[in-house]
Motif scaffolding. Sequence first.
Motif, PDB file in Angstrom:
ATOM      1  N   TYR A  72      47.275  39.345  40.661  1.00  0.00           N
ATOM      2  CA  TYR A  72      46.366  40.051  39.850  1.00  0.00           C
ATOM      3  C   TYR A  72      47.449  40.748  38.907  1.00  0.00           C
ATOM      4  N   GLU A  73      48.877  41.286  39.178  1.00  0.00           N
ATOM      5  CA  GLU A  73      49.556  41.588  38.168  1.00  0.00           C
ATOM      6  C   GLU A  73      49.649  40.705  37.002  1.00  0.00           C
ATOM      7  N   ALA A  74      49.945  39.401  37.411  1.00  0.00           N
ATOM      8  CA  ALA A  74      50.261  38.302  36.304  1.00  0.00           C
ATOM      9  C   ALA A  74      49.096  38.292  35.328  1.00  0.00           C
ATOM     10  N   SER A  75      48.147  38.581  35.634  1.00  0.00           N
ATOM     11  CA  SER A  75      46.873  38.579  34.765  1.00  0.00           C
ATOM     12  C   SER A  75      46.632  39.930  34.304  1.00  0.00           C
ATOM     13  N   LEU A  76      46.723  40.907  34.989  1.00  0.00           N
ATOM     14  CA  LEU A  76      46.098  42.456  34.336  1.00  0.00           C
ATOM     15  C   LEU A  76      47.172  43.129  34.092  1.00  0.00           C
ATOM     16  N   GLY A  77      48.931  42.924  34.106  1.00  0.00           N
ATOM     17  CA  GLY A  77      49.655  43.599  33.718  1.00  0.00           C
ATOM     18  C   GLY A  77      50.005  44.971  34.924  1.00  0.00           C
ATOM     19  N   GLU A  78      50.422  45.990  34.267  1.00  0.00           N
ATOM     20  CA  GLU A  78      51.044  46.980  35.047  1.00  0.00           C
ATOM     21  C   GLU A  78      49.967  47.663  35.728  1.00  0.00           C
ATOM     22  N   VAL A  79      49.222  47.235  36.462  1.00  0.00           N
ATOM     23  CA  VAL A  79      47.991  47.741  37.216  1.00  0.00           C
ATOM     24  C   VAL A  79      48.222  47.814  38.577  1.00  0.00           C
ATOM     25  N   PRO A  80      48.044  49.186  39.245  1.00  0.00           N
ATOM     26  CA  PRO A  80      48.190  49.343  40.436  1.00  0.00           C
ATOM     27  C   PRO A  80      47.101  48.639  41.248  1.00  0.00           C
ATOM     28  N   VAL A  81      47.659  47.608  42.098  1.00  0.00           N
ATOM     29  CA  VAL A  81      46.779  46.703  42.715  1.00  0.00           C
ATOM     30  C   VAL A  81      47.146  46.855  44.402  1.00  0.00           C
ATOM     31  N   VAL A  82      46.090  47.324  45.203  1.00  0.00           N
ATOM     32  CA  VAL A  82      46.422  47.335  46.560  1.00  0.00           C
ATOM     33  C   VAL A  82      45.575  46.247  47.252  1.00  0.00           C
ATOM     34  N   ARG A  83      46.272  45.721  47.970  1.00  0.00           N
ATOM     35  CA  ARG A  83      45.580  44.370  49.014  1.00  0.00           C
ATOM     36  C   ARG A  83      44.946  44.825  50.218  1.00  0.00           C
ATOM     37  N   ALA A  84      43.967  44.844  50.480  1.00  0.00           N
ATOM     38  CA  ALA A  84      43.314  45.375  51.689  1.00  0.00           C
ATOM     39  C   ALA A  84      42.730  44.233  52.542  1.00  0.00           C
ATOM     40  N   MET A  85      42.781  44.455  53.849  1.00  0.00           N
ATOM     41  CA  MET A  85      42.171  43.449  54.885  1.00  0.00           C
ATOM     42  C   MET A  85      41.553  44.161  56.027  1.00  0.00           C
ATOM     43  N   PRO A  86      40.185  44.294  55.653  1.00  0.00           N
ATOM     44  CA  PRO A  86      39.125  44.943  56.409  1.00  0.00           C
ATOM     45  C   PRO A  86      38.770  43.886  57.768  1.00  0.00           C
ATOM     46  N   ASN A  87      37.852  44.316  58.545  1.00  0.00           N
ATOM     47  CA  ASN A  87      37.093  43.402  59.336  1.00  0.00           C
ATOM     48  C   ASN A  87      35.789  43.816  59.521  1.00  0.00           C
ATOM     49  N   THR A  88      34.954  42.998  60.075  1.00  0.00           N
ATOM     50  CA  THR A  88      33.603  43.095  60.179  1.00  0.00           C
ATOM     51  C   THR A  88      32.822  44.286  61.075  1.00  0.00           C
ATOM     52  N   PRO A  89      33.678  45.072  61.914  1.00  0.00           N
ATOM     53  CA  PRO A  89      33.244  46.154  62.575  1.00  0.00           C
ATOM     54  C   PRO A  89      32.846  47.270  61.505  1.00  0.00           C
ATOM     55  N   ALA A  90      33.589  47.023  60.375  1.00  0.00           N
ATOM     56  CA  ALA A  90      33.236  47.746  59.216  1.00  0.00           C
ATOM     57  C   ALA A  90      31.703  48.245  58.942  1.00  0.00           C
ATOM     58  N   GLN A  91      31.013  47.207  59.212  1.00  0.00           N
ATOM     59  CA  GLN A  91      29.247  47.519  59.366  1.00  0.00           C
ATOM     60  C   GLN A  91      29.029  48.653  60.133  1.00  0.00           C
TER      61      GLN A  91
ATOM     62  N   LEU B 173      45.260  29.611  51.501  1.00  0.00           N
ATOM     63  CA  LEU B 173      44.294  30.205  50.401  1.00  0.00           C
ATOM     64  C   LEU B 173      44.827  30.843  49.274  1.00  0.00           C
ATOM     65  N   GLY B 174      45.991  31.685  49.742  1.00  0.00           N
ATOM     66  CA  GLY B 174      46.501  32.698  48.787  1.00  0.00           C
ATOM     67  C   GLY B 174      47.387  31.765  47.791  1.00  0.00           C
ATOM     68  N   GLU B 175      47.980  30.470  48.418  1.00  0.00           N
ATOM     69  CA  GLU B 175      48.688  29.659  47.254  1.00  0.00           C
ATOM     70  C   GLU B 175      47.875  28.957  46.499  1.00  0.00           C
ATOM     71  N   ARG B 176      46.686  28.754  46.757  1.00  0.00           N
ATOM     72  CA  ARG B 176      45.673  27.772  45.818  1.00  0.00           C
ATOM     73  C   ARG B 176      45.184  28.874  44.853  1.00  0.00           C
ATOM     74  N   ALA B 177      44.774  30.259  45.478  1.00  0.00           N
ATOM     75  CA  ALA B 177      44.383  31.165  44.213  1.00  0.00           C
ATOM     76  C   ALA B 177      45.739  31.554  43.229  1.00  0.00           C
ATOM     77  N   SER B 178      46.976  31.321  43.725  1.00  0.00           N
ATOM     78  CA  SER B 178      48.021  31.662  42.936  1.00  0.00           C
ATOM     79  C   SER B 178      48.277  30.533  41.795  1.00  0.00           C
ATOM     80  N   SER B 179      48.104  29.338  42.392  1.00  0.00           N
ATOM     81  CA  SER B 179      48.119  28.075  41.470  1.00  0.00           C
ATOM     82  C   SER B 179      47.070  27.988  40.506  1.00  0.00           C
ATOM     83  N   THR B 180      45.942  28.194  40.893  1.00  0.00           N
ATOM     84  CA  THR B 180      44.663  28.254  39.653  1.00  0.00           C
ATOM     85  C   THR B 180      44.539  29.408  39.028  1.00  0.00           C
ATOM     86  N   SER B 181      45.323  30.564  38.999  1.00  0.00           N
ATOM     87  CA  SER B 181      45.318  31.487  37.945  1.00  0.00           C
ATOM     88  C   SER B 181      46.454  31.810  37.193  1.00  0.00           C
ATOM     89  N   GLY B 182      46.255  32.122  36.231  1.00  0.00           N
ATOM     90  CA  GLY B 182      47.258  32.453  35.138  1.00  0.00           C
ATOM     91  C   GLY B 182      47.822  30.929  34.715  1.00  0.00           C
TER      92      GLY B 182
END
Length: 261
Positions: A92-111, A252-261
């Motif tokens: 995200y930072e590579a595309s958006l610049g100096e923006v605060p980015v929080v990576r979050a991993m929730p799960n389905t009991p969030a429902q 999945l993360g590597e694929r997203a990094s290689s296809t962005s920016g």
Amino acid sequence: MGEVLAGGLLRAGWDPSEISLAARREERRREVETATGISTSLDPAEAAAGRRIVVVAVKPGDVPRLLEQIVGSISADQVLISLAAGVSTAVYEASLGEVPVVRAMPNTPAQIDAGVTALAGGAFVDDDAMGLASEVLGAVGETIVLAEQLMDAVTAVSGTGPAYVFILAEAMVEAAIREGLPWHAAEKLVEQTIRGAGMLLAQTDLTPARLRAQVTSPGGTTAAAIHVLEERGFRALVEDAVRAAAQRSRELGERASSTSG
Ligand SMILES: NC(=O)c1ccc[n+]([C@@H]2O[C@H](COP(=O)([O-])OP(=O)(O)OC[C@H]3O[C@@H](n4cnc5c(N)ncnc54)[C@H](OP(=O)(O)O)[C@@H]3O)[C@@H](O)[C@H]2O)c1
């Protein structure tokens, strides 16, 4: 997951006017607007405009396209929360610049507001930004802040974890029926056993091993069952499954990094 989070925020007392949502198909946009009562747009940049917090809840493979749509419209005084499995804050930072980015991993009991979300801050996240992210994800359950390099492991344990419990539940119901229990009784016994065991684990200070020992008398029925599980490699199987999920998260993360920016 985006819709689940929006629902949790409404249940936590947020006003629909405090939230905007984006979809990419008109049919889905209408569906979400009707279900939540929150105003919805087909333009993510428009939905994010003027909002203090921006949540990205698209599949990892859709992140590069989303970044193209929002680049230039997210500023350093906003906080971007990404739910995309495996996608690093650096993407995200590579595309958006100096923006605060929080990576979050929730799960389905969030429902049902019983989720657990791990949060990891990127390079431009301060305590205020992390506090806001914790408040948002706190609407659907517990939160924990961890280092970003642990997020693939988190994905494999708690993100994927409900599926491990559900497959165990499926197998227990099938086994119960094979042992002669009627279907409705099998379901009730299994559901309440998993709920009760989970609550016991959460509400006492005892370790899983200690709680298991409490149920296991020498030469008894539990000992017979545990012997089969151990002999057939139950622990190793769980470890291999978690490792496979963590590896998939990295890919999945590597694929997203290689296809962005
Ligand atoms: N499900 C889980 O248990 C779980 C747990 C933790 C984290 N996550 C993460 O949460 C994210 C979402 O997962 P999900 O299961 O909720 O996926 P999902 O059901 O496919 O929801 C993603 C939604 O985003 C929409 N979308 C995609 N690109 C868009 C764009 N550019 N603009 C606006 N909307 C867009 C999709 O539209 P369409 O309807 O057209 O496809 C879809 O409705 C994933 O990255 C996943 O890794 C999921």
